[in-house]
Design a protein around this motif. Structure first.
Motif, PDB file in Angstrom:
ATOM      1  N   ARG A  36       0.790  -1.231   0.000  1.00 45.24           N
ATOM      2  CA  ARG A  36       0.000   0.000   0.000  1.00 45.24           C
ATOM      3  C   ARG A  36       0.822   1.281   0.000  1.00 45.24           C
ATOM      4  O   ARG A  36       0.281   2.356  -0.203  1.00 45.24           O
ATOM      5  CB  ARG A  36      -0.916   0.000   1.232  1.00 45.24           C
ATOM      6  N   THR A  37       2.133   1.181   0.236  1.00 47.37           N
ATOM      7  CA  THR A  37       2.920   2.407   0.368  1.00 47.37           C
ATOM      8  C   THR A  37       3.363   2.963  -0.972  1.00 47.37           C
ATOM      9  O   THR A  37       3.795   4.102  -1.057  1.00 47.37           O
ATOM     10  CB  THR A  37       4.163   2.155   1.231  1.00 47.37           C
ATOM     11  N   LYS A  38       3.300   2.117  -2.048  1.00 50.10           N
ATOM     12  CA  LYS A  38       3.809   2.499  -3.364  1.00 50.10           C
ATOM     13  C   LYS A  38       5.255   2.974  -3.261  1.00 50.10           C
ATOM     14  O   LYS A  38       5.665   3.985  -3.839  1.00 50.10           O
ATOM     15  CB  LYS A  38       2.916   3.556  -4.022  1.00 50.10           C
ATOM     16  N   SER A  39       6.033   2.231  -2.511  1.00 49.34           N
ATOM     17  CA  SER A  39       7.456   2.519  -2.320  1.00 49.34           C
ATOM     18  C   SER A  39       8.196   1.203  -2.192  1.00 49.34           C
ATOM     19  O   SER A  39       7.591   0.118  -2.191  1.00 49.34           O
ATOM     20  CB  SER A  39       7.673   3.361  -1.055  1.00 49.34           C
ATOM     21  N   VAL A 426      23.222  -4.590  -6.038  1.00 51.10           N
ATOM     22  CA  VAL A 426      22.186  -5.467  -5.477  1.00 51.10           C
ATOM     23  C   VAL A 426      22.214  -5.389  -3.954  1.00 51.10           C
ATOM     24  O   VAL A 426      21.165  -5.336  -3.303  1.00 51.10           O
ATOM     25  CB  VAL A 426      22.377  -6.907  -5.972  1.00 51.10           C
ATOM     26  N   ILE A 427      23.416  -5.375  -3.373  1.00 50.99           N
ATOM     27  CA  ILE A 427      23.514  -5.157  -1.923  1.00 50.99           C
ATOM     28  C   ILE A 427      22.937  -3.795  -1.560  1.00 50.99           C
ATOM     29  O   ILE A 427      22.225  -3.652  -0.547  1.00 50.99           O
ATOM     30  CB  ILE A 427      24.974  -5.258  -1.446  1.00 50.99           C
ATOM     31  N   ARG A 428      23.210  -2.791  -2.365  1.00 47.28           N
ATOM     32  CA  ARG A 428      22.700  -1.442  -2.081  1.00 47.28           C
ATOM     33  C   ARG A 428      21.167  -1.432  -2.078  1.00 47.28           C
ATOM     34  O   ARG A 428      20.547  -0.698  -1.298  1.00 47.28           O
ATOM     35  CB  ARG A 428      23.217  -0.458  -3.133  1.00 47.28           C
ATOM     36  N   PHE A 429      20.550  -2.223  -2.961  1.00 50.64           N
ATOM     37  CA  PHE A 429      19.088  -2.328  -2.945  1.00 50.64           C
ATOM     38  C   PHE A 429      18.630  -2.913  -1.616  1.00 50.64           C
ATOM     39  O   PHE A 429      17.662  -2.420  -1.010  1.00 50.64           O
ATOM     40  CB  PHE A 429      18.608  -3.197  -4.103  1.00 50.64           C
ATOM     41  N   LEU A 430      19.317  -3.949  -1.153  1.00 47.70           N
ATOM     42  CA  LEU A 430      18.973  -4.546   0.143  1.00 47.70           C
ATOM     43  C   LEU A 430      19.205  -3.548   1.272  1.00 47.70           C
ATOM     44  O   LEU A 430      18.417  -3.498   2.229  1.00 47.70           O
ATOM     45  CB  LEU A 430      19.798  -5.811   0.364  1.00 47.70           C
ATOM     46  N   GLU A 431      20.264  -2.768   1.184  1.00 44.07           N
ATOM     47  CA  GLU A 431      20.497  -1.709   2.175  1.00 44.07           C
ATOM     48  C   GLU A 431      19.306  -0.761   2.232  1.00 44.07           C
ATOM     49  O   GLU A 431      18.807  -0.418   3.314  1.00 44.07           O
ATOM     50  CB  GLU A 431      21.748  -0.900   1.804  1.00 44.07           C
ATOM     51  N   THR A 432      18.881  -0.310   1.049  1.00 48.19           N
ATOM     52  CA  THR A 432      17.793   0.669   0.981  1.00 48.19           C
ATOM     53  C   THR A 432      16.497   0.091   1.533  1.00 48.19           C
ATOM     54  O   THR A 432      15.746   0.783   2.233  1.00 48.19           O
ATOM     55  CB  THR A 432      17.595   1.122  -0.475  1.00 48.19           C
ATOM     56  N   ARG A 433      16.255  -1.183   1.237  1.00 44.86           N
ATOM     57  CA  ARG A 433      15.003  -1.784   1.697  1.00 44.86           C
ATOM     58  C   ARG A 433      15.030  -2.159   3.174  1.00 44.86           C
ATOM     59  O   ARG A 433      14.078  -1.891   3.921  1.00 44.86           O
ATOM     60  CB  ARG A 433      14.694  -3.034   0.856  1.00 44.86           C
ATOM     61  N   PHE A 434      16.116  -2.773   3.645  1.00 41.96           N
ATOM     62  CA  PHE A 434      16.125  -3.333   4.996  1.00 41.96           C
ATOM     63  C   PHE A 434      16.963  -2.531   5.990  1.00 41.96           C
ATOM     64  O   PHE A 434      16.970  -2.858   7.184  1.00 41.96           O
ATOM     65  CB  PHE A 434      16.617  -4.779   4.956  1.00 41.96           C
ATOM     66  N   GLY A 435      17.674  -1.516   5.516  1.00 40.71           N
ATOM     67  CA  GLY A 435      18.426  -0.648   6.424  1.00 40.71           C
ATOM     68  C   GLY A 435      19.683  -1.271   6.990  1.00 40.71           C
ATOM     69  O   GLY A 435      20.215  -0.777   7.988  1.00 40.71           O
ATOM     70  N   VAL A 436      20.189  -2.330   6.368  1.00 37.47           N
ATOM     71  CA  VAL A 436      21.407  -3.000   6.844  1.00 37.47           C
ATOM     72  C   VAL A 436      22.556  -2.587   5.929  1.00 37.47           C
ATOM     73  O   VAL A 436      22.613  -2.986   4.763  1.00 37.47           O
ATOM     74  CB  VAL A 436      21.235  -4.529   6.843  1.00 37.47           C
ATOM     75  N   ALA A 455      15.493   1.233 -11.374  1.00 35.23           N
ATOM     76  CA  ALA A 455      14.936   0.256 -12.309  1.00 35.23           C
ATOM     77  C   ALA A 455      13.483  -0.089 -12.002  1.00 35.23           C
ATOM     78  O   ALA A 455      12.859  -0.847 -12.758  1.00 35.23           O
ATOM     79  CB  ALA A 455      15.787  -1.018 -12.303  1.00 35.23           C
ATOM     80  N   PHE A 456      12.934   0.447 -10.924  1.00 34.91           N
ATOM     81  CA  PHE A 456      11.565   0.144 -10.507  1.00 34.91           C
ATOM     82  C   PHE A 456      10.667   1.369 -10.656  1.00 34.91           C
ATOM     83  O   PHE A 456      11.129   2.512 -10.563  1.00 34.91           O
ATOM     84  CB  PHE A 456      11.535  -0.290  -9.037  1.00 34.91           C
ATOM     85  N   ASP A 457       9.394   1.117 -10.833  1.00 37.78           N
ATOM     86  CA  ASP A 457       8.373   2.155 -10.741  1.00 37.78           C
ATOM     87  C   ASP A 457       7.342   1.671  -9.725  1.00 37.78           C
ATOM     88  O   ASP A 457       6.405   0.952 -10.062  1.00 37.78           O
ATOM     89  CB  ASP A 457       7.724   2.408 -12.096  1.00 37.78           C
ATOM     90  N   PHE A 458       7.553   2.051  -8.466  1.00 33.74           N
ATOM     91  CA  PHE A 458       6.683   1.555  -7.405  1.00 33.74           C
ATOM     92  C   PHE A 458       5.305   2.212  -7.426  1.00 33.74           C
ATOM     93  O   PHE A 458       4.402   1.775  -6.714  1.00 33.74           O
ATOM     94  CB  PHE A 458       7.354   1.763  -6.039  1.00 33.74           C
ATOM     95  N   SER A 459       5.144   3.226  -8.262  1.00 33.91           N
ATOM     96  CA  SER A 459       3.824   3.848  -8.386  1.00 33.91           C
ATOM     97  C   SER A 459       2.997   3.207  -9.488  1.00 33.91           C
ATOM     98  O   SER A 459       1.826   3.535  -9.658  1.00 33.91           O
ATOM     99  CB  SER A 459       3.979   5.342  -8.682  1.00 33.91           C
ATOM    100  N   ALA A 460       3.597   2.279 -10.243  1.00 35.99           N
ATOM    101  CA  ALA A 460       2.909   1.708 -11.401  1.00 35.99           C
ATOM    102  C   ALA A 460       1.685   0.921 -10.962  1.00 35.99           C
ATOM    103  O   ALA A 460       1.690   0.249  -9.938  1.00 35.99           O
ATOM    104  CB  ALA A 460       3.856   0.818 -12.182  1.00 35.99           C
TER     105      ALA A 460
END
Length: 682
Positions: A36-39, A426-436, A455-460
Motif C-alpha cells: 500500500r505504500t507504493k514505495s 544489489v547489496i545497495r538495494f537490500l540496504e535501501t530496503r532493509f536498512g542493513v 529500475a523500478f516504478d513503485f507507483s505503477a
C-alpha cells in the motif's frame, strides 16, 4: 527423433511467436503488486540469481532500444577504426558476427579466457582494442533473438539494465564475492585480495592450511540485524535437472561426509570463508548457507508463505549458462523459478527478482567500463579511490557489461534502465530496503554505481501482462546439437543490425556538463555534475591511453591538458548513457558552452566572441533531422540560444562550428520522468 540445430531455432522462434506461456505466470502477471505504500517498502522478498559468463553485446547487441550494435557514441580506436573493428594483430580486424545456429553447436560455445590479466589486456588502459589478442577471435560472437527467445522475452516483459557491469574484469569467484560481500579485500587484511579464480574453486572448501578469507559478509550482517535469508543450492536426485559433481561440493570440516544435506554449490563463494567452512553443524551459517536447499524446497517455501526476506539461488552447473552450457538450459531453469514464485500470488506480488550475470567470460562488449584513475597521469577523481586500485596499479573494476534483469510487479513493460550498476548495487538495494549497511563497499563504487531502485516504478498500477514462451522443450532440443561442430568466425564480416523500435527508459540521476576553456599552451577541461549520482568520464586525445575522471554527485573537477605541438587540441569526452563532448580547435578560438536546461528537454548553447575570431556560427544536427542553423556571432555579448530536443525524446547530437573551433555534443536530457530510448538506435 533427432532435431537439427535449424529445427531448434525454428521451434524456439515458433514458441515465442505463438505467445504460449505457463498458466502460473499468466495468472500472476495479470495481478497487481501487493502493498500500500507504493514505495520500496512494499518489497517483502528479494530473490537473487547470478548466472554465468555472458556479455551484454553477446546476448543483447541486436535487441531494440538498448545500447547495442547501433550505438553511435563509441570509443575511438587507433587509425580511425570503429570500436566494432577489433584489430586481429595481423593487420586486419574482426567484427561482431552471429553464431551460426544452423551448422554449428551455437548453444554450447566454449569458454574463453576470462581472468584478471586477460581482462585488463582486452581493456588495455581504456583503449578497448585488445580483445582479439587477449580473448581470441570467438570473442566477437553474438546471439540473436532466434537463439535465445526466452531471454529476449524477459527483456520485452520486464526491465533490462543496459549499463550493468561486472564488479571486476576477472573470473567467477571475485565477482560472486562482490555480490555477497561488497568487496574482495583489496588491502589484503583478511586473506585477500581475491582478484583471480582461487585454485580451490573446483575441488574442495579447504586449501592445505585452511580457507583463506575471513572478512564479514553481507549475509552475516543480515543475520545480526534479524533479516531472514537463505541460500538455495543443490539438486534433488529425482529432479528434472541434470546433476554434476560440482553441484554437490562437500565441506572437509563436516563430521559426516555421507550426509546428503551437507553439500554446497560450486557457485557459492562463501565456502572460501573461514566462518562458513568451519561453521558448526546446526549453526545459523551452516543451516542457511552450507547445506542443500533445492529449487523444490524453494518452491515449497514460496507455496507455504515461508520464503525468507532475502534468497540467493545458486544454479545447477548445467543450467548456469556458463559456456559450454547452453542458454536454453538456463532459460528452462529461470522459467522454473518464475513458475515457483508465481504459484503463490501473495508472494509474487511482494517480490523483487534480480537475474544478473557474474562476468562476461571472454565475450566482447563495446561500452567503456567506468574505472578509477590510479594516478594523476591516468586522470583525476574527487572520490577516494584507494580501495579500488590493486598494488600492481591496475583498477579492481569495473568489469565489462553483463546482462541484468529486474523482474517484479513494479518492473513490467519491456523497459530499459541505463544507470550504471554493478554487483554491489544489489547489496545497495537490500540496504535501501532493509536498512542493513555494508561498509565493505568502497566510496568510489558507492558513488558511481546506483542502488537499483531506479529500475523500478513503485507507483505503477499494472501494465498489460507480458508473453513468455514455454521452455520445457529447450533443454532436449539443445542437447541434440552437441554432435555438431563448434562455431567459428566467418570469412568476411558485415556489421550486424539491431532491431528497430524504442523502449520506455527509466529516469536517470545524471545531469552532466563539460566545458573546454582555451588558454595559452594548454586547455582546461571543466567537468560539472549537478546530478544525484557520481559519474566517470573517459577523455581520449590524439595518442596514448585515455584519461579517466571520477566526479562525485553535485561537484566539479577540472584538469589542464597541454596543446599539441601545432597549438591545437582534439579531445573526446565520454560519460554515462551516451554522453559525448568532442572538442577541436586552438588556444585562441571562441568559447562554446553546452548545458542541459533543468526539467525541460532543451539544451542551452552559448558561444562567446573572441577578437579576431570568426563572425558566424553553425549548428548541424547529426542524427535527428533538425535543419542546419547558421547565424552571425555578435561582438558585444555571447550568442545564446536554446536547442529543443522534445521531438527526439530528450536525445540530442549536434556539432557547433565557429571558425576552426568545433564541439560535438550528444546525450540525453533528464527531466525526472520516464522517457523513450534513443530513436537513432533504429
Amino acid at each position: 527423433m533427432k532435431i537439427s540445430k535449424r529445427g531448434f531455432v525454428r521451434g524456439a522462434a515458433a514458441a515465442f511467436a505463438s505467445g504460449s506461456f505457463p498458466n502460473a505466470i499468466s495468472r500472476a502477471l495479470a495481478m497487481p503488486a501487493m502493498g500500500r505504500t507504493k514505495s520500496i517498502q512494499d518489497v517483502e522478498h528479494v530473490v537473487i540469481l547470478m548466472q554465468e559468463n555472458r556479455s551484454f553485446d553477446h546476448y543483447f547487441g541486436t535487441l531494440n532500444g538498448v545500447r547495442g550494435f547501433a550505438d553511435r557514441i563509441t570509443a575511438p580506436l587507433a587509425g580511425g577504426q570503429r570500436i566494432w573493428q577489433q584489430p586481429d594483430g595481423a593487420g586486419g580486424s574482426i567484427m561482431p558476427f552471429a553464431l551460426d545456429a544452423a551448422t554449428s553447436d551455437a548453444q554450447h560455445v566454449t569458454s574463453l579466457p576470462h581472468g584478471w590479466a586477460d581482462g585488463h589486456d582486452a581493456w588495455n588502459q581504456g583503449r578497448m582494442n585488445g580483445w582479439i589478442q587477449a580473448k581470441g577471435k570467438m570473442t566477437m560472437a553474438h546471439f540473436s533473438q532466434a537463439d535465445i527467445p526466452f531471454h529476449f522475452a524477459l527483456a520485452n516483459a520486464f526491465t533490462l539494465c543496459d549499463a550493468y557491469f561486472a564488479s571486476m574484469p576477472s573470473s567467477t569467484n571475485p565477482n560472486r564475492t562482490h555480490l555477497l560481500t561488497g568487496m574482495v579485500d583489496p588491502h589484503g587484511q583478511h586473506g585477500g585480495p581475491m582478484f583471480q579464480q582461487p585454485i580451490e574453486n573446483r575441488e574442495t572448501f579447504l586449501l592445505p592450511d585452511g580457507p583463506r578469507y575471513s572478512w564479514t559478509t553481507y549475509p552475516e550482517r543480515l543475520l545480526q540485524a534479524g533479516v531472514s535469508w537463505r541460500i538455495y543450492q543443490g539438486l534433488d536426485e529425482n529432479g528434472s535437472f541434470k546433476i554434476d559433481a560440482q553441484d554437490r561440493v562437500r565441506r572437509a570440516a563436516d563430521p559426516d561426509p555421507s550426509d546428503p544435506e551437507a553439500i554446497v554449490s560450486c557457485f557459492n563463494p562463501l565456502r572460501f570463508f573461514k566462518q562458513y567452512a568451519n561453521a558448526p553443524v546446526g549453526s545459523a551459517l551452516y543451516e542457511r548457507a552450507m547445506t542443500r536447499r533445492t529449487l523444490r524446497a524453494f518452491a515449497a517455501d514460496v507455496q507455504a508463505g515461508t520464503l525468507p526476506q532475502v534468497s540467493w539461488l545458486m544454479p545447477p552447473l548445467n543450467c548456469s549458462e556458463h559456456p559450454r552450457w547452453s542458454p536454453a538450459d538456463g532459460a528452462h531453469y529461470i522459467a522454473t523459478i518464475l513458475d515457483a514464485l508465481t504459484a503463490n500470488p501473495a508472494i509474487w506480488g511482494k517480490t523483487a527478482f534480480f537475474i544478473v550475470y557474474d562476468e562476461n567470460d571472454g565475450y566482447f562488449d563495446h561500452v567503456l567500463p567506468p574505472s578509477p584513475p590510479a594516478s594523476a597521469a591516468e586522470g583525476l577523481s574527487n572520490i577516494p579511490v584507494t580501495d579500488d586500485i590493486h598494488t600492481d596499479g591496475l583498477p579492481f573494476g569495473l568489469g565489462f557489461r553483463v546482462p541484468a534483469f529486474v523482474i517484479s510487479p513494479w518492473s513490467k513493460g519491456g523497459v530499459v534502465c541505463s544507470q550504471v550498476f554493478d554487483h554491489t548495487s544489489v547489496i545497495r538495494f537490500l540496504e535501501t530496503r532493509f536498512g542493513v549497511m555494508e561498509p565493505n563497499i568502497s566510496p568510489w563504487r558507492r558513488a558511481i554505481c546506483g542502488d537499483m531502485t531506479s529500475a523500478f516504478d513503485f507507483s505503477a498500477s499494472n501494465p498489460a501482462r507480458p508473453v513468455l514462451p514455454r521452455t520445457s522443450t529447450y533443454a532436449a532440443m539443445a542437447a541434440q546439437q552437441e554432435a555438431l561442430p563448434q562455431p567459428a568466425p566467418p570469412a568476411s564480416f558485415v556489421m550486424p543490425a539491431q532491431q528497430r523500435g524504442q523502449r520506455v527508459t527509466r529516469p536517470l540521476p545524471y545531469r552532466l556538463a563539460v566545458r573546454c576553456l582555451p588558454g595559452t599552451g594548454a586547455i582546461t577541461l571543466a567537468f560539472e555534475n549537478q546530478g544525484t549520482a557520481g559519474a566517470v568520464f573517459y577523455v581520449f586525445g590524439a595518442s596514448g591511453p585515455p584519461k579517466r575522471y571520477s566526479l562525485a554527485a553535485r561537484s566539479t573537477l577540472s584538469d589542464s591538458i597541454p596543446l599539441s605541438e601545432s597549438g591545437g587540441y582534439d579531445l573526446q569526452v565520454f560519460g554515462p548513457n551516451g554522453f559525448l563532448r568532442h572538442f577541436t580547435g586552438s588556444s585562441v578560438e571562441h568559447g562554446i558552452e553546452v548545458r542541459h536546461v533543468p526539467l525541460r528537454e532543451d539544451v542551452m548553447i552559448e558561444v562567446s566572441h573572441q577578437p579576431g575570431g570568426a563572425s558566424a556560427v553553425s549548428i548541424v544536427d547529426n542524427a535527428y533531422g533538425a535543419p542546419k542553423l547558421t547565424m552571425a556571432l555578435p561582438t558585444e555579448k555571447p550568442l545564446s540560444l536554446t536547442w529543443h530536443a522534445a521531438s527526439s525524446h530528450g536525445w540530442y547530437d549536434f556539432t557547433i562550428a565557429t571558425g576552426a573551433a568545433t564541439q560535438r555534443a550528444a546525450g540525453h536530457i533528464e527531466t525526472g520522468a520516464a522517457s523513450l530510448t534513443d530513436p537513432a538506435f533504429g
